[in-house]
Scaffold this active site. Structure first.
Site, PDB file in Angstrom:
ATOM      1  N   SER A   1      -3.129   1.479   2.540  1.00 29.70           N
ATOM      2  CA  SER A   1      -3.572   2.853   2.328  1.00 29.70           C
ATOM      3  C   SER A   1      -5.068   2.846   2.042  1.00 29.70           C
ATOM      4  O   SER A   1      -5.656   1.801   1.737  1.00 29.70           O
ATOM      5  CB  SER A   1      -2.826   3.455   1.132  1.00 29.70           C
ATOM      6  OG  SER A   1      -3.406   4.670   0.711  1.00 29.70           O
TER       7      SER A   1
ATOM      8  N   TYR B   1       0.417   4.149  -7.499  1.00 29.21           N
ATOM      9  CA  TYR B   1       0.426   4.019  -6.038  1.00 29.21           C
ATOM     10  C   TYR B   1      -0.758   3.171  -5.580  1.00 29.21           C
ATOM     11  O   TYR B   1      -0.602   2.256  -4.754  1.00 29.21           O
ATOM     12  CB  TYR B   1       0.362   5.406  -5.401  1.00 29.21           C
ATOM     13  CG  TYR B   1       0.339   5.400  -3.887  1.00 29.21           C
ATOM     14  CD1 TYR B   1       1.522   5.332  -3.160  1.00 29.21           C
ATOM     15  CD2 TYR B   1      -0.864   5.481  -3.188  1.00 29.21           C
ATOM     16  CE1 TYR B   1       1.513   5.325  -1.770  1.00 29.21           C
ATOM     17  CE2 TYR B   1      -0.887   5.484  -1.803  1.00 29.21           C
ATOM     18  CZ  TYR B   1       0.300   5.409  -1.098  1.00 29.21           C
ATOM     19  OH  TYR B   1       0.274   5.406   0.284  1.00 29.21           O
TER      20      TYR B   1
END
Length: 254
Positions: free
Chosen positions: A145, A158
């Protein structure tokens, strides 16, 4: 199609591919010639996605298992290898998001994020890589990501999990490259998906995003397929330990 970008006679397992980006990647890799194995947490979800690809003329199989449970992972990989065939490419795509301020983040939510986004990459990669080592070939793609390297409000766990995916990718490369296994990552920027729908619907956030990103727009999930095909095929045989950002230039802009 050039042999460099062909996946004919290659078998690909994509975790978390019953829907969303995982399904789009499965479809894109199938269009490049791959035989794909759809993974989802439920049998119904995996079967439905595989059936959609089969209807399009692709070769697809369903394999439901929990990527966070080592016994389930090991059993599934053994079943795939013995009943379907050798896994040539693994795409670790399964992931979840939880949004809360750091000081209010529940421990249970932390555990769930780490289990799916980080531990599952370790478990599935280890089980598949053992088979790849015996064959002295294979490719593993870990979906990271923007938050593999950048932080943001309310998603600290996250970001931590995706940062760990970066180091898993690099460490696996160091240990597995000698066995002709390439381990790389794809780091998407901001794409319109189910996970980001609330942000896409937020006019203020979208305004900030388009100003912050050189491409001045959200990414379309289909735009991740090319990177996955490249890292799955012969074209990337000497690319290893690399994190490929697909982000419209956002990471490099001030």
């Amino acid at each position: 199609m050039s042999i460099l970008f062909s996946l004919h006679n290659k078998r690909v397992l994509i975790t978390g591919s019953g829907r969303g980006i995982g399904f789009l990647l499965a479809k894109g890799l199938a269009e490049a010639g791959a035989e794909v194995i759809i993974n989802a947490t439920t049998e119904a979800g995996a079967q439905h996605a595989a059936a959609q690809l089969t209807e399009l003329g692709h070769k697809a199989h369903a394999m439901a298992f929990d990527v966070t449970q080592s016994a389930a992972v090991n059993a599934a990989i053994e079943q795939i290898e013995s009943q379907i065939g050798a896994i040539d490419v693994l795409v670790n795509n399964a992931g979840i998001q939880r949004r809360r301020p750091f000081l209010e983040f529940p421990e249970q939510d932390w555990n769930e994020v780490i289990a799916v986004n980080q531990t599952a990459v370790f478990l599935v990669s280890q089980a598949v890589a053992r088979k790849m080592v015996s064959r002295q070939r294979g490719k593993i793609i870990n979906i990271g990501s923007m938050q593999s390297e950048l932080g943001r409000d309310t998603i600290t766990p996250y970001a931590a999990s995706k940062g760990a995916v970066t180091m898993l990718t690099r460490g696996m490369c160091v240990e597995l490259a000698r066995h002709n296994i390439q381990v790389n990552g794809i780091a998407p920027g901001y794409f319109k998906t189910e996970m980001t729908q609330a942000l896409a619907d937020d006019e203020a956030f979208t305004g900030w995003l388009t100003k912050r990103t050189p491409a001045a727009r959200w990414g379309n999930p289909e735009e991740l397929i090319g990177a996955a095909v490249f890292l799955s095929t012969k074209a990337s045989d000497f690319v290893n330990g690399h994190l490929l950002f697909v982000d419209g230039g956002m990471r490099v802009a001030v």
